[in-house]
Design a protein around this motif. Structure first.
Motif, PDB file in Angstrom:
ATOM      1  N   LEU A 197     -17.270   5.257  17.982  1.00 28.63           N
ATOM      2  CA  LEU A 197     -18.254   4.694  17.052  1.00 28.63           C
ATOM      3  C   LEU A 197     -17.817   4.881  15.605  1.00 28.63           C
ATOM      4  O   LEU A 197     -18.502   4.449  14.690  1.00 28.63           O
ATOM      5  CB  LEU A 197     -19.607   5.384  17.238  1.00 28.63           C
ATOM      6  N   MET A 207     -22.830  15.395  16.449  1.00 26.99           N
ATOM      7  CA  MET A 207     -23.514  14.451  17.342  1.00 26.99           C
ATOM      8  C   MET A 207     -23.417  14.861  18.805  1.00 26.99           C
ATOM      9  O   MET A 207     -24.343  14.651  19.581  1.00 26.99           O
ATOM     10  CB  MET A 207     -22.899  13.052  17.200  1.00 26.99           C
TER      11      MET A 207
ATOM     12  N   ARG B  83     -14.935   0.654  13.495  1.00 30.15           N
ATOM     13  CA  ARG B  83     -16.104  -0.127  13.122  1.00 30.15           C
ATOM     14  C   ARG B  83     -15.897  -1.600  13.499  1.00 30.15           C
ATOM     15  O   ARG B  83     -16.829  -2.308  13.826  1.00 30.15           O
ATOM     16  CB  ARG B  83     -16.304   0.040  11.622  1.00 30.15           C
ATOM     17  N   ALA B 106     -27.168   5.462  16.386  1.00 24.85           N
ATOM     18  CA  ALA B 106     -26.195   6.482  15.974  1.00 24.85           C
ATOM     19  C   ALA B 106     -25.113   5.927  15.048  1.00 24.85           C
ATOM     20  O   ALA B 106     -24.833   6.500  13.991  1.00 24.85           O
ATOM     21  CB  ALA B 106     -25.558   7.120  17.207  1.00 24.85           C
ATOM     22  N   GLY B 107     -24.536   4.784  15.438  1.00 18.80           N
ATOM     23  CA  GLY B 107     -23.461   4.204  14.632  1.00 18.80           C
ATOM     24  C   GLY B 107     -23.948   3.775  13.259  1.00 18.80           C
ATOM     25  O   GLY B 107     -23.243   3.927  12.256  1.00 18.80           O
ATOM     26  N   LEU B 108     -25.187   3.247  13.203  1.00 14.27           N
ATOM     27  CA  LEU B 108     -25.736   2.809  11.922  1.00 14.27           C
ATOM     28  C   LEU B 108     -25.931   3.996  10.995  1.00 14.27           C
ATOM     29  O   LEU B 108     -25.605   3.965   9.817  1.00 14.27           O
ATOM     30  CB  LEU B 108     -27.074   2.098  12.149  1.00 14.27           C
ATOM     31  N   LEU B 110     -24.390   6.825  11.114  1.00 14.72           N
ATOM     32  CA  LEU B 110     -23.079   7.312  10.683  1.00 14.72           C
ATOM     33  C   LEU B 110     -22.632   6.566   9.449  1.00 14.72           C
ATOM     34  O   LEU B 110     -22.071   7.136   8.520  1.00 14.72           O
ATOM     35  CB  LEU B 110     -22.046   7.062  11.784  1.00 14.72           C
ATOM     36  N   ASN B 111     -22.881   5.257   9.455  1.00 15.20           N
ATOM     37  CA  ASN B 111     -22.402   4.429   8.363  1.00 15.20           C
ATOM     38  C   ASN B 111     -23.301   4.465   7.143  1.00 15.20           C
ATOM     39  O   ASN B 111     -23.184   3.635   6.253  1.00 15.20           O
ATOM     40  CB  ASN B 111     -22.216   2.997   8.843  1.00 15.20           C
ATOM     41  N   GLY B 112     -24.200   5.427   7.144  1.00 10.41           N
ATOM     42  CA  GLY B 112     -24.963   5.667   5.922  1.00 10.41           C
ATOM     43  C   GLY B 112     -26.152   4.748   5.727  1.00 10.41           C
ATOM     44  O   GLY B 112     -26.667   4.639   4.621  1.00 10.41           O
ATOM     45  N   ILE B 113     -26.574   4.057   6.790  1.00 15.27           N
ATOM     46  CA  ILE B 113     -27.744   3.192   6.638  1.00 15.27           C
ATOM     47  C   ILE B 113     -29.007   4.017   6.834  1.00 15.27           C
ATOM     48  O   ILE B 113     -29.178   4.695   7.843  1.00 15.27           O
ATOM     49  CB  ILE B 113     -27.688   2.030   7.646  1.00 15.27           C
ATOM     50  N   ARG B 114     -29.871   4.006   5.831  1.00 12.70           N
ATOM     51  CA  ARG B 114     -31.063   4.854   5.877  1.00 12.70           C
ATOM     52  C   ARG B 114     -32.333   4.038   6.087  1.00 12.70           C
ATOM     53  O   ARG B 114     -33.341   4.550   6.541  1.00 12.70           O
ATOM     54  CB  ARG B 114     -31.182   5.636   4.563  1.00 12.70           C
ATOM     55  N   ARG B 159     -25.019   0.296  21.972  1.00 19.21           N
ATOM     56  CA  ARG B 159     -24.599   1.261  20.964  1.00 19.21           C
ATOM     57  C   ARG B 159     -23.344   0.764  20.241  1.00 19.21           C
ATOM     58  O   ARG B 159     -23.213   0.888  19.024  1.00 19.21           O
ATOM     59  CB  ARG B 159     -24.326   2.610  21.637  1.00 19.21           C
ATOM     60  N   ALA B 162     -24.222  -2.333  17.948  1.00 18.79           N
ATOM     61  CA  ALA B 162     -25.129  -2.144  16.818  1.00 18.79           C
ATOM     62  C   ALA B 162     -24.413  -2.170  15.480  1.00 18.79           C
ATOM     63  O   ALA B 162     -24.985  -2.575  14.475  1.00 18.79           O
ATOM     64  CB  ALA B 162     -25.893  -0.829  16.979  1.00 18.79           C
ATOM     65  N   ILE B 163     -23.152  -1.722  15.438  1.00 14.17           N
ATOM     66  CA  ILE B 163     -22.453  -1.729  14.151  1.00 14.17           C
ATOM     67  C   ILE B 163     -21.668  -3.018  13.948  1.00 14.17           C
ATOM     68  O   ILE B 163     -20.826  -3.105  13.065  1.00 14.17           O
ATOM     69  CB  ILE B 163     -21.527  -0.501  13.993  1.00 14.17           C
ATOM     70  N   GLU B 164     -21.982  -4.044  14.749  1.00 14.45           N
ATOM     71  CA  GLU B 164     -21.419  -5.384  14.593  1.00 14.45           C
ATOM     72  C   GLU B 164     -19.906  -5.408  14.515  1.00 14.45           C
ATOM     73  O   GLU B 164     -19.325  -5.776  13.479  1.00 14.45           O
ATOM     74  CB  GLU B 164     -22.032  -6.052  13.354  1.00 14.45           C
TER      75      GLU B 164
ATOM     76  N   MET C   1     -25.039  -5.524   7.393  1.00 13.08           N
ATOM     77  CA  MET C   1     -24.393  -4.358   6.787  1.00 13.08           C
ATOM     78  C   MET C   1     -23.346  -4.818   5.777  1.00 13.08           C
ATOM     79  O   MET C   1     -22.431  -5.540   6.150  1.00 13.08           O
ATOM     80  CB  MET C   1     -23.713  -3.553   7.886  1.00 13.08           C
ATOM     81  N   GLN C   5     -20.664  -1.318   0.793  1.00  9.42           N
ATOM     82  CA  GLN C   5     -21.532  -0.166   1.047  1.00  9.42           C
ATOM     83  C   GLN C   5     -20.887   0.728   2.120  1.00  9.42           C
ATOM     84  O   GLN C   5     -20.865   1.948   2.023  1.00  9.42           O
ATOM     85  CB  GLN C   5     -22.871  -0.695   1.532  1.00  9.42           C
ATOM     86  N   PHE C   6     -20.333   0.068   3.120  1.00  7.57           N
ATOM     87  CA  PHE C   6     -19.697   0.762   4.229  1.00  7.57           C
ATOM     88  C   PHE C   6     -18.473   1.556   3.769  1.00  7.57           C
ATOM     89  O   PHE C   6     -18.293   2.721   4.109  1.00  7.57           O
ATOM     90  CB  PHE C   6     -19.304  -0.294   5.272  1.00  7.57           C
ATOM     91  N   ALA C   9     -19.518   4.531   1.890  1.00  6.15           N
ATOM     92  CA  ALA C   9     -20.013   5.556   2.822  1.00  6.15           C
ATOM     93  C   ALA C   9     -18.844   6.296   3.464  1.00  6.15           C
ATOM     94  O   ALA C   9     -18.887   7.515   3.618  1.00  6.15           O
ATOM     95  CB  ALA C   9     -20.890   4.916   3.885  1.00  6.15           C
ATOM     96  N   ARG C  12     -17.428   8.965   1.266  1.00  5.65           N
ATOM     97  CA  ARG C  12     -18.310  10.129   1.211  1.00  5.65           C
ATOM     98  C   ARG C  12     -18.179  10.948   2.499  1.00  5.65           C
ATOM     99  O   ARG C  12     -18.085  12.167   2.477  1.00  5.65           O
ATOM    100  CB  ARG C  12     -19.748   9.656   1.016  1.00  5.65           C
ATOM    101  N   ARG C  13     -18.141  10.239   3.640  1.00  6.93           N
ATOM    102  CA  ARG C  13     -18.073  10.933   4.922  1.00  6.93           C
ATOM    103  C   ARG C  13     -16.781  11.704   5.079  1.00  6.93           C
ATOM    104  O   ARG C  13     -16.748  12.802   5.626  1.00  6.93           O
ATOM    105  CB  ARG C  13     -18.213   9.920   6.059  1.00  6.93           C
TER     106      ARG C  13
END
Lengths: 308, 250, 270
Positions: A197, A207, B83, B106-108, B110-114, B159, B162-164, C1, C5-6, C9, C12-13
């Motif tokens: 992921l 995780m 990704r 989970a993947g979203l 991780l990528n900082g989407i709040r 899963r 979700a992060i396309e 997305m 932005q990605f 991120a 930062r990660r």
């Protein structure tokens, strides 16, 4: 099996082996009965006020064990917090971030850490750690964190903090060894799921790795906590041996095991001796409880395989 | 969304042992490419090279290049690669301590989407795509172990979606499932190819023939033959392909 | 997305990942620091006095006491280990195994108290023998559990082979299994000796400590661990410095036992 009747020599052999088991159980029973019979006089004399009494002064026939319970739990708790953070951190470093070569060297060194006798840790604690705490560590904590009551008090060097630090060091090898085994047992396909992921190493640990092994790690922590509670020698050398209850971690204290080490042979009256046996009984009960709880937790995650 | 994936002279190693030998092939966009071959042929290693999972194993190494949308994946950050290239594994591997919803999210996260509404929108969309939505919409916040294995595997697909990603790799996704769940996954693959470039590893030749637009056969770490399933299964060009298909191999 | 932005991120990660790695390295350093510090002080403060005659008594006392403890612990621990292995699966074994883990893990000072009550009181004297009994008390269950583990790990296949050839159970165990077990057994004994050697708490109320040569098994004796403890408590700085020498000798013995154990397992893997 082609013959249902067990061979005679086999039966004799099995019988002999059974004797060894009986002997072991007997040892356990002797242990328990010595503690109970030894402390009987004290139990009948004090009831529960023994555990809640805050004054321990054998000269005035005052036997309250609370200061020892307090010192034991507080010093072990300091050790627990420190060794959990450092030990689980080290285990993560070795299993998730480490290169095989370094991991092998570190394993040998950690075995050595476990092999150093407690009396040597006590010696080092008394002559290296305590002076450092008195001159550098505790004054620094006092200026930086003095607002917190734990770090505000007269500085002695010896005391609860010193005992906690030594216990923390002594708890480390168990926590690291068990945590490493648990972390190594996290299924690779779960970890791959997180990596696929796009998780970084840190995110994978958060995780998958830690959630998967946290119950077992809790078991490891409880196990080493149970052992720390009963450590006598190293603690006696650095805790200050004063039966007081103080908020400040800089103050001297005393623990169940170290009051035994200091006073057991000095007990001059029957009641004094009996109350020390009762302290032993309390220590035994506490140790059994923690041992059992930790075994149950570790069994639960490892499917009864022996990790320890 | 989908983009074709071009592999050039890919070799993979575990320590000194070579697993893949100079594999070159193209996995076209919006098509299903199936990878077949006996176990130990390097199929899994091959797909694990596509999202750079191979290199996370100790002592593992790879050479060559993989191009996606004119970018060499081996020159990108592995996190960016993963990704773009999603993956589903042999056995369902949802995060055991998280809920259904949190697994997909989970993947979203991780990528900082709040943003909560973006996350729940995306979770629903992914579950719809993996045709799991109707079965779990009332138990989104339940633990994953309440799901059947087949559902868990579709959850893992959701899963990954979700992060396309542009590419979706499925490494024998049905090999540990019952026939019915297996069939469901197969149908799903057919539906998903309109959105993604799909790479499907399978040991089931019928399945490979049914869903594939393109099939590639791996033997002993080499790409032996590739082509449309009709060609490959009926008129193999390589003697080794024929031997494998008729069961004379390993 | 959105793509930018990605990318932001990710930066930062990765930074967070790096910091976490540094933090873990620091934790690893903290784990090993006490070891290096202890060894440094033990060697640098202890070596001056190393060859003075003062340490002969406690050294002899330690070795004598550990060896006598092993005379009890080896046969009894082996018997216990065989029992645990042979009867595994029964309810009795669960109880025995639990007791064994408990006895080898409870605060060792409690063992000292129990041995005081049983042995010292009944013989009327603190003694080297009583110390040995205390050391044996936790060495027996420790050895038993180690031997059980080694048996499970290394020999069930061999034993089944012997049984298939028609050997009785006892014969299979004694003739086929035990020879293979020799090395793991010796390693387990060495580890148990190294633990026994360092223990102090169970000796306080049993051996007492003594500044004279041990007169016999039934008199108080000096050991390295007791000597370190009492010297450390002394207000006299010369006596305190002797504690470091005692610690050096004790650690040298423990390292020696470890090296022998490593050497034995090295030979085995060839």
């Amino acid at each position: 099996m082609n013959n249902m009747r067990k061979h005679d020599s086999d039966r004799l052999f099995a019988g002999t082996l059974f004797l060894f088991a009986v002997l072991l159980i007997l040892l356990g029973l002797i242990m328990v009965s010595v503690m109970i019979s030894g402390s009987w006089k004290s139990i009948t004399a004090f009831d529960f006020s023994f555990l809640s009494g805050q004054i321990w002064n054998p000269l005035r026939h005052s036997y309250g064990a609370l200061p020892f319970l307090y010192g034991t739990f507080v010093s072990s708790l300091i050790g627990l917090i420190l060794s959990t953070v450092v030990g689980v951190g080290t285990a993560i470093l070795l299993t998730q971030f480490g290169h095989i070569k370094y991991v092998k060297i570190a394993t040998i060194l950690l075995d050595a850490l476990a092999a150093i006798p407690s009396v040597v840790y006590g010696l080092w604690g008394l002559f290296v750690l305590v002076p450092w705490l008195r001159n550098t560590g505790e004054p620094l904590l006092k200026t930086e964190l003095g607002a917190i009551p734990f770090f505000n008090g007269q500085i002695w060097g010896v005391g609860l903090l010193a005992a906690g630090l030594i216990l923390g060091i002594m708890m480390l090898p168990t926590i690291i060894t068990v945590s490493r085994k648990l972390l190594d047992n996290v299924p690779q396909d779960l970890q791959d799921g997180a990596i696929a992921l796009g998780a970084t190493r840190t995110e994978k640990v958060r995780m998958v790795v830690l959630p998967y092994s946290r119950v077992g790690i809790l078991g490891a922590v409880l196990l080493s906590f149970g052992r720390a509670l009963g450590e006598a020698i190293a603690v006696t050398l650095v805790i200050g041996n004063s039966p007081t209850i103080s908020t400040s971690l800089f103050e001297p204290g005393d623990s169940l095991a170290s009051v035994l080490a200091n006073q057991f042979l000095e007990a001059s009256t029957h009641l004094y001796l009996s109350s020390l046996y009762e302290i032993g009984l309390v220590l035994l009960i506490v140790a059994v409880l923690f041992h059992t709880a930790s075994k149950l937790l570790i069994w639960r995650v490892s499917g009864r395989a022996r990790i320890l | 969304m989908g983009k074709s994936l071009v592999v050039e002279s890919l070799s993979a190693f575990y320590g000194k042992q070579q697993i893949l030998y100079h594999v070159s092939m193209t996995m076209p966009e919006h098509q299903v490419t199936t990878i077949i071959g006996p176990s130990g042929a390097g199929k899994s290693t091959f797909v694990r090279c596509l999202n750079r999972l191979h290199e996370t194993t100790p002592n593992a190494r790879m050479e060559g290049s993989v191009w996606l949308d004119h970018q060499n994946l081996y020159e990108l950050d592995p996190i960016i690669v993963r990704r773009k290239v999603g993956m589903v594994f042999q056995a369902p591997n949802p995060f055991p301590t998280r809920t259904v919803f949190e697994n997909v999210a989970a993947g979203l996260r991780l990528n900082g989407i709040r943003n909560k509404s973006i996350i729940s929108e995306q979770v629903e969309k992914s579950l719809q795509l993996s045709s799991l939505w109707d079965e779990v919409k009332n138990s989104l916040h339940q633990p994953v172990w309440n799901l059947t294995r087949g559902q868990q595997q579709r959850l893992c697909i959701a899963r990954a979606l979700a992060i396309e990603p542009s590419v979706l790799i499925l490494d024998e996704p049905a090999s540990t499932l019952d026939p019915l769940s297996s069939l469901k996954i197969e149908e799903l693959v057919e539906e998903l190819k309109s959105h993604y470039t799909i790479v499907l590893v399978t040991h089931n030749l019928q399945q490979a023939a049914r869903v594939a637009d393109l099939t590639a056969l791996f033997l002993d770490g080499e790409l032996v033959e590739q082509g449309s399933p009709a060609e490959l299964f009926t008129r193999p060009k390589d003697k080794r392909t024929e031997d494998y298909l008729t069961g004379r191999f390993g | 997305m959105r793509e930018e932005q990605f990318i932001r991120a990710i930066k930062r990660r990765k930074r967070k990942d790096q910091w976490y790695f540094v933090f873990l390295l620091f934790m690893g350093f903290l784990s090993l620091f006490p070891l290096f510090s202890v060894l440094y002080y033990v060697v640098s403060k202890g070596w001056f006095d190393l060859f003075s005659a003062g340490f002969l008594k406690p050294t002899v006392g330690t070795l004598e006491m550990v060896l006598i403890a092993m005379v009890f612990a080896i046969p009894l621990g082996t018997g216990l280990g065989l029992y645990l292995y042979e009867s595994r699966g029964t309810r009795m074994v669960t109880v025995v195994r639990y007791t064994a883990d408990l006895l080898s893990g409870i605060p060792s000072i409690l063992i000292g108290m129990a041995v005081y009550a049983v042995v010292v009181i009944s013989t009327g004297t603190f003694s080297l023998f009583a110390g040995s009994v205390a050391l044996a008390t936790f060495s027996i269950p420790y050895l038993g559990r180690e031997i059980e583990d080694q048996l499970i790990a290394s020999t069930s296949a061999i034993k089944e082979g012997a049984l298939a050839l028609g050997a009785t159970n006892t014969r299979a165990l004694l003739q086929m299994v035990m020879p293979v077990m020799t090395r793991p057994l010796i390693v387990a004994i060495l580890f148990s000796m190294s633990r026994a050697m360092g223990e102090t708490a169970p000796l306080l109320f049993t051996t007492l400590g003594n500044h004279f040569w041990p007169i016999g098994l039934m008199s108080p004796a000096s050991t390295l661990s007791l000597q370190i403890y009492f010297d450390a408590l002394s207000p006299n700085s010369f006596v305190q410095s002797q504690a470091w020498t005692g610690a050096l000798i004790l650690i040298a013995f423990i390292i020696l036992l470890f090296l022998v154990a490593k050497w034995i397992t090295r030979e085995e893997s060839k």
